[in-house]
Design a protein around this motif. Sequence first.
Motif, PDB file in Angstrom:
ATOM      1  N   ALA A 207     -17.074   8.408   4.301  1.00  0.00           N
ATOM      2  CA  ALA A 207     -17.404   9.321   5.403  1.00  0.00           C
ATOM      3  C   ALA A 207     -16.150   9.818   6.117  1.00  0.00           C
ATOM      4  CB  ALA A 207     -18.308   8.618   6.405  1.00  0.00           C
ATOM      5  N   LEU A 208     -15.105   9.013   6.112  1.00  0.00           N
ATOM      6  CA  LEU A 208     -13.895   9.406   6.842  1.00  0.00           C
ATOM      7  C   LEU A 208     -13.011  10.332   6.025  1.00  0.00           C
ATOM      8  CD1 LEU A 208     -12.851   5.968   8.414  1.00  0.00           C
ATOM      9  CD2 LEU A 208     -13.689   7.974   9.644  1.00  0.00           C
ATOM     10  N   ILE A 209     -12.729   9.924   4.766  1.00  0.00           N
ATOM     11  CA  ILE A 209     -11.743  10.701   4.009  1.00  0.00           C
ATOM     12  C   ILE A 209     -12.283  11.212   2.675  1.00  0.00           C
ATOM     13  CG2 ILE A 209      -9.804   9.512   5.128  1.00  0.00           C
ATOM     14  CD1 ILE A 209      -9.393   7.897   2.623  1.00  0.00           C
ATOM     15  N   GLY A 210     -13.558  10.972   2.422  1.00  0.00           N
ATOM     16  CA  GLY A 210     -14.187  11.519   1.215  1.00  0.00           C
ATOM     17  C   GLY A 210     -13.774  10.829  -0.066  1.00  0.00           C
ATOM     18  N   LEU A 211     -13.212   9.627   0.030  1.00  0.00           N
ATOM     19  CA  LEU A 211     -12.759   8.935  -1.185  1.00  0.00           C
ATOM     20  C   LEU A 211     -13.915   8.184  -1.833  1.00  0.00           C
ATOM     21  CD1 LEU A 211      -9.959   8.558  -2.521  1.00  0.00           C
ATOM     22  CD2 LEU A 211      -9.784   6.378  -1.333  1.00  0.00           C
ATOM     23  N   GLU A 212     -14.031   8.339  -3.161  1.00  0.00           N
ATOM     24  CA  GLU A 212     -15.093   7.644  -3.904  1.00  0.00           C
ATOM     25  C   GLU A 212     -14.522   6.327  -4.440  1.00  0.00           C
ATOM     26  OE1 GLU A 212     -18.190   8.600  -4.156  1.00  0.00           O
ATOM     27  OE2 GLU A 212     -17.927  10.567  -3.222  1.00  0.00           O
ATOM     28  N   PRO A 213     -15.417   5.346  -4.750  1.00  0.00           N
ATOM     29  CA  PRO A 213     -14.922   4.091  -5.329  1.00  0.00           C
ATOM     30  C   PRO A 213     -14.095   4.367  -6.590  1.00  0.00           C
ATOM     31  CG  PRO A 213     -17.237   3.885  -4.763  1.00  0.00           C
ATOM     32  CD  PRO A 213     -16.867   5.328  -4.539  1.00  0.00           C
ATOM     33  N   GLY A 214     -13.043   3.630  -6.777  1.00  0.00           N
ATOM     34  CA  GLY A 214     -12.162   3.840  -7.925  1.00  0.00           C
ATOM     35  C   GLY A 214     -10.811   3.213  -7.610  1.00  0.00           C
ATOM     36  N   GLN A 215      -9.795   3.648  -8.382  1.00  0.00           N
ATOM     37  CA  GLN A 215      -8.465   3.034  -8.227  1.00  0.00           C
ATOM     38  C   GLN A 215      -7.872   3.244  -6.840  1.00  0.00           C
ATOM     39  OE1 GLN A 215      -5.705   4.368 -11.170  1.00  0.00           O
ATOM     40  NE2 GLN A 215      -6.198   2.666 -12.538  1.00  0.00           N
ATOM     41  N   GLU A 216      -8.023   4.485  -6.327  1.00  0.00           N
ATOM     42  CA  GLU A 216      -7.427   4.773  -5.022  1.00  0.00           C
ATOM     43  C   GLU A 216      -8.124   3.979  -3.913  1.00  0.00           C
ATOM     44  OE1 GLU A 216      -7.349   9.083  -4.860  1.00  0.00           O
ATOM     45  OE2 GLU A 216      -5.200   9.039  -5.313  1.00  0.00           O
ATOM     46  N   MET A 217      -9.442   3.825  -4.042  1.00  0.00           N
ATOM     47  CA  MET A 217     -10.186   3.022  -3.063  1.00  0.00           C
ATOM     48  C   MET A 217      -9.681   1.577  -3.099  1.00  0.00           C
ATOM     49  SD  MET A 217     -12.704   2.879  -0.815  1.00  0.00           S
ATOM     50  CE  MET A 217     -14.057   4.033  -0.985  1.00  0.00           C
ATOM     51  N   GLN A 218      -9.469   1.069  -4.305  1.00  0.00           N
ATOM     52  CA  GLN A 218      -8.984  -0.295  -4.472  1.00  0.00           C
ATOM     53  C   GLN A 218      -7.621  -0.444  -3.808  1.00  0.00           C
ATOM     54  OE1 GLN A 218     -11.644  -1.887  -5.241  1.00  0.00           O
ATOM     55  NE2 GLN A 218     -10.291  -3.677  -5.279  1.00  0.00           N
ATOM     56  N   PHE A 219      -6.741   0.549  -4.065  1.00  0.00           N
ATOM     57  CA  PHE A 219      -5.398   0.544  -3.486  1.00  0.00           C
ATOM     58  C   PHE A 219      -5.488   0.531  -1.951  1.00  0.00           C
ATOM     59  CE2 PHE A 219      -1.935   3.100  -1.646  1.00  0.00           C
ATOM     60  CZ  PHE A 219      -0.825   2.364  -2.057  1.00  0.00           C
ATOM     61  N   LEU A 220      -6.374   1.395  -1.433  1.00  0.00           N
ATOM     62  CA  LEU A 220      -6.533   1.507   0.015  1.00  0.00           C
ATOM     63  C   LEU A 220      -7.004   0.176   0.610  1.00  0.00           C
ATOM     64  CD1 LEU A 220      -6.286   4.024   1.949  1.00  0.00           C
ATOM     65  CD2 LEU A 220      -8.754   3.980   2.026  1.00  0.00           C
ATOM     66  N   LYS A 221      -7.943  -0.460  -0.075  1.00  0.00           N
ATOM     67  CA  LYS A 221      -8.475  -1.746   0.395  1.00  0.00           C
ATOM     68  C   LYS A 221      -7.371  -2.791   0.504  1.00  0.00           C
ATOM     69  CE  LYS A 221     -13.231  -2.422  -0.973  1.00  0.00           C
ATOM     70  NZ  LYS A 221     -14.146  -2.966  -1.945  1.00  0.00           N
ATOM     71  N   GLN A 222      -6.548  -2.838  -0.577  1.00  0.00           N
ATOM     72  CA  GLN A 222      -5.460  -3.842  -0.583  1.00  0.00           C
ATOM     73  C   GLN A 222      -4.494  -3.585   0.569  1.00  0.00           C
ATOM     74  OE1 GLN A 222      -3.742  -3.109  -4.380  1.00  0.00           O
ATOM     75  NE2 GLN A 222      -5.280  -4.323  -5.478  1.00  0.00           N
ATOM     76  N   GLN A 223      -4.108  -2.317   0.720  1.00  0.00           N
ATOM     77  CA  GLN A 223      -3.139  -1.979   1.767  1.00  0.00           C
ATOM     78  C   GLN A 223      -3.747  -2.241   3.145  1.00  0.00           C
ATOM     79  OE1 GLN A 223      -0.031  -1.324   0.954  1.00  0.00           O
ATOM     80  NE2 GLN A 223      -0.740  -1.482  -1.165  1.00  0.00           N
ATOM     81  N   PHE A 224      -5.031  -1.962   3.258  1.00  0.00           N
ATOM     82  CA  PHE A 224      -5.684  -2.133   4.555  1.00  0.00           C
ATOM     83  C   PHE A 224      -5.700  -3.608   4.960  1.00  0.00           C
ATOM     84  CE2 PHE A 224      -9.235  -2.404   7.539  1.00  0.00           C
ATOM     85  CZ  PHE A 224      -8.861  -1.419   8.434  1.00  0.00           C
ATOM     86  N   HIS A 225      -5.921  -4.482   3.984  1.00  0.00           N
ATOM     87  CA  HIS A 225      -5.910  -5.914   4.302  1.00  0.00           C
ATOM     88  C   HIS A 225      -4.548  -6.347   4.804  1.00  0.00           C
ATOM     89  CE1 HIS A 225      -9.722  -6.566   1.776  1.00  0.00           C
ATOM     90  NE2 HIS A 225      -9.987  -6.451   3.056  1.00  0.00           N
ATOM     91  N   GLU A 226      -3.519  -5.818   4.167  1.00  0.00           N
ATOM     92  CA  GLU A 226      -2.148  -6.132   4.623  1.00  0.00           C
ATOM     93  C   GLU A 226      -1.939  -5.578   6.035  1.00  0.00           C
ATOM     94  OE1 GLU A 226       0.448  -8.204   4.309  1.00  0.00           O
ATOM     95  OE2 GLU A 226       1.023  -7.526   2.307  1.00  0.00           O
ATOM     96  N   PHE A 227      -2.453  -4.389   6.257  1.00  0.00           N
ATOM     97  CA  PHE A 227      -2.289  -3.723   7.564  1.00  0.00           C
ATOM     98  C   PHE A 227      -2.955  -4.534   8.682  1.00  0.00           C
ATOM     99  CE2 PHE A 227      -4.678  -0.750  10.467  1.00  0.00           C
ATOM    100  CZ  PHE A 227      -3.608  -0.372  11.269  1.00  0.00           C
ATOM    101  N   ILE A 228      -4.224  -4.924   8.496  1.00  0.00           N
ATOM    102  CA  ILE A 228      -4.917  -5.593   9.604  1.00  0.00           C
ATOM    103  C   ILE A 228      -4.416  -7.017   9.841  1.00  0.00           C
ATOM    104  CG2 ILE A 228      -7.062  -4.273   9.823  1.00  0.00           C
ATOM    105  CD1 ILE A 228      -8.374  -6.481   8.198  1.00  0.00           C
ATOM    106  N   ALA A 229      -3.786  -7.599   8.830  1.00  0.00           N
ATOM    107  CA  ALA A 229      -3.256  -8.951   9.039  1.00  0.00           C
ATOM    108  C   ALA A 229      -2.220  -8.939  10.169  1.00  0.00           C
ATOM    109  CB  ALA A 229      -2.633  -9.470   7.754  1.00  0.00           C
ATOM    110  N   GLY A 230      -1.618  -7.783  10.403  1.00  0.00           N
ATOM    111  CA  GLY A 230      -0.563  -7.716  11.435  1.00  0.00           C
ATOM    112  C   GLY A 230      -1.077  -7.296  12.799  1.00  0.00           C
ATOM    113  N   LEU A 231      -2.352  -6.969  12.904  1.00  0.00           N
ATOM    114  CA  LEU A 231      -2.834  -6.427  14.185  1.00  0.00           C
ATOM    115  C   LEU A 231      -2.648  -7.417  15.330  1.00  0.00           C
ATOM    116  CD1 LEU A 231      -6.052  -4.380  13.307  1.00  0.00           C
ATOM    117  CD2 LEU A 231      -3.821  -3.526  13.960  1.00  0.00           C
ATOM    118  N   ILE A 232      -2.945  -8.680  15.021  1.00  0.00           N
ATOM    119  CA  ILE A 232      -2.673  -9.679  16.061  1.00  0.00           C
ATOM    120  C   ILE A 232      -1.688 -10.665  15.465  1.00  0.00           C
ATOM    121  CG2 ILE A 232      -3.687 -11.439  17.575  1.00  0.00           C
ATOM    122  CD1 ILE A 232      -6.184  -9.671  17.658  1.00  0.00           C
ATOM    123  N   SER A 233      -0.394 -10.300  15.548  1.00  0.00           N
ATOM    124  CA  SER A 233       0.644 -11.144  14.957  1.00  0.00           C
ATOM    125  C   SER A 233       1.819 -11.200  15.930  1.00  0.00           C
ATOM    126  CB  SER A 233       1.104 -10.549  13.620  1.00  0.00           C
ATOM    127  OG  SER A 233       1.668  -9.269  13.844  1.00  0.00           O
TER     128      SER A 233
END
Length: 494
Positions: A207-233
Amino acid sequence: MEVLSRGGANSWPASVAAAVLVAAVVSGALRWAKKRRAANGTTRARLPGGSLGWPIVGETLAFISAAYSPRPESFVEKRRLLYGKVFKSHLWGSPAVVSSDAEVSRAVLQADASSFVPWYPRSLMELMGESSILVLGGGLQRRVHGLSGAFFKSPKLKARLTAGMQRRVAEAMGGWRRRCGDDGGGAVVVRVQDEAKSIVFETLVRALIGLEPGQEMQFLKQQFHEFIAGLISIPIKLPGSQLYRSIKAKKRMAKLIQKIIQEKRENGVYEAPHDMIDVLMNNGSDQLTDELISDNMIDFMIPAEDSVPVLITLAVKYLSECPLALEQLEEENMELKRRKSDVGETLQWTDYMSLTFTQHVITETLRIGNIINGIMRKAVKDVEVKGQLLIPKGWCVFLYFRSVHLDGHVYDDPYAFNPWRWKERDIMAGSSYFTPFGGGQRLCPGVDLARLEASIFLHHLVTSFSWVADEDTVVNFPTVRLKRGMPIKVTPKT
Ligand code: HEM
């Protein structure tokens, strides 16, 4: 004479100097007295009672230790008995006024950026950046807020999101069914929190960026997990630190989103907005640069990763502990499923929202679960609230919704999960005693989406499976979550 003449020669500047000195002293004294009066309560607006705690750390450690306990509100409750519903403290390195008074909190929420700006821990501020809607103030915040709110409320988006989420839920739950064996007679353990995270993240990213499940979604998920790990660090930005890794991950995500924006621009033809990027790209404002849009899309993903899945997981936990509520929810959803399949129709978003008892269950989960315990603002000038309370410039104000939601004077038996209580209450009236989504200028634009996504998940769970829940505990700090991810043993319904 000499004295006189000397006196005469120098008496004018000397008297001026003396007058200036006296004036300065008097005005300083008046200013000091005014501050004292404000602090002591001899003017109408005053600082509330309370303690600033220890030097530097203030009362932060006491707050954190309560936050880790089963009753995080005990920090506020103790002080509330001593000083009243609003008190002063010192939290996260800043002097703070803490409010568990619904009316005071409402007044602060209604105030605009000329009085208060959002305030978050430093690591969060660092990661979100200045252009984040969560940090922005003034016209630009109102613009992004208005555009996103209207988009998330639009029936077209809700219809698309419902279809996408139904597909994704069917895929996930089909997987559970297969793991139960072809005859459906077995049972498997699933962790509701992980399952909900994966489903909700993909649905909202679409809904936000129009990305369908696939390699790019997987990449985004991985990066996002790394990103949120730092939110309260720890706010140290050196190579190797979590914050540094999170900033890098955010940059990689922003690059991917900017590529999507670029492709949309090259493809040209624009009819109606399909996703949030379309809405922001085509709003006719130069202020909404590609960088601002991509950064904000990442910030919008935070509730998708966290708040909505936690809402779903908590609802499953409370239902598992309240068989009567589960039974009524099941009946309501089974009835809808039967009615729709009799006429061969698929469920629309309006069907989910018409499930009255399911909505009560979600409302009660929001009240008792307090996914966002409270929010913080910083005063940009001395602010008087309701003519009585002074919040000095530079101080934080911490609106602690949890204490209001669990207040026995507002809700009978407040710690009991009782969805039926909402039959009598009109939450749509925007009560200041029920603010899980905040209020005023920054009222969460995702309110409807959060409810819709939770309804879809619950509907498919209760109509397709029965389950036995394992023991699990709610952890409230730094964010609300289930310690073991809420394992349940599911058996397919025939
Ligand atoms: C159970 C789910 C959710 C809860 C409990 C929740 C709670 C909140 C709260 C309390 C605020 C106010 C923050 C403040 O005043 O500083 C807020 C703001 C916000 N929420 Fe949500 N939210 C949820 C779901 C969502 C979803 C699904 C989206 C996106 C689609 C979303 C996007 C936002 C945004 C962008 C803001 C910032 C608005 C602004 O500052 O103008 N939230 N949310």
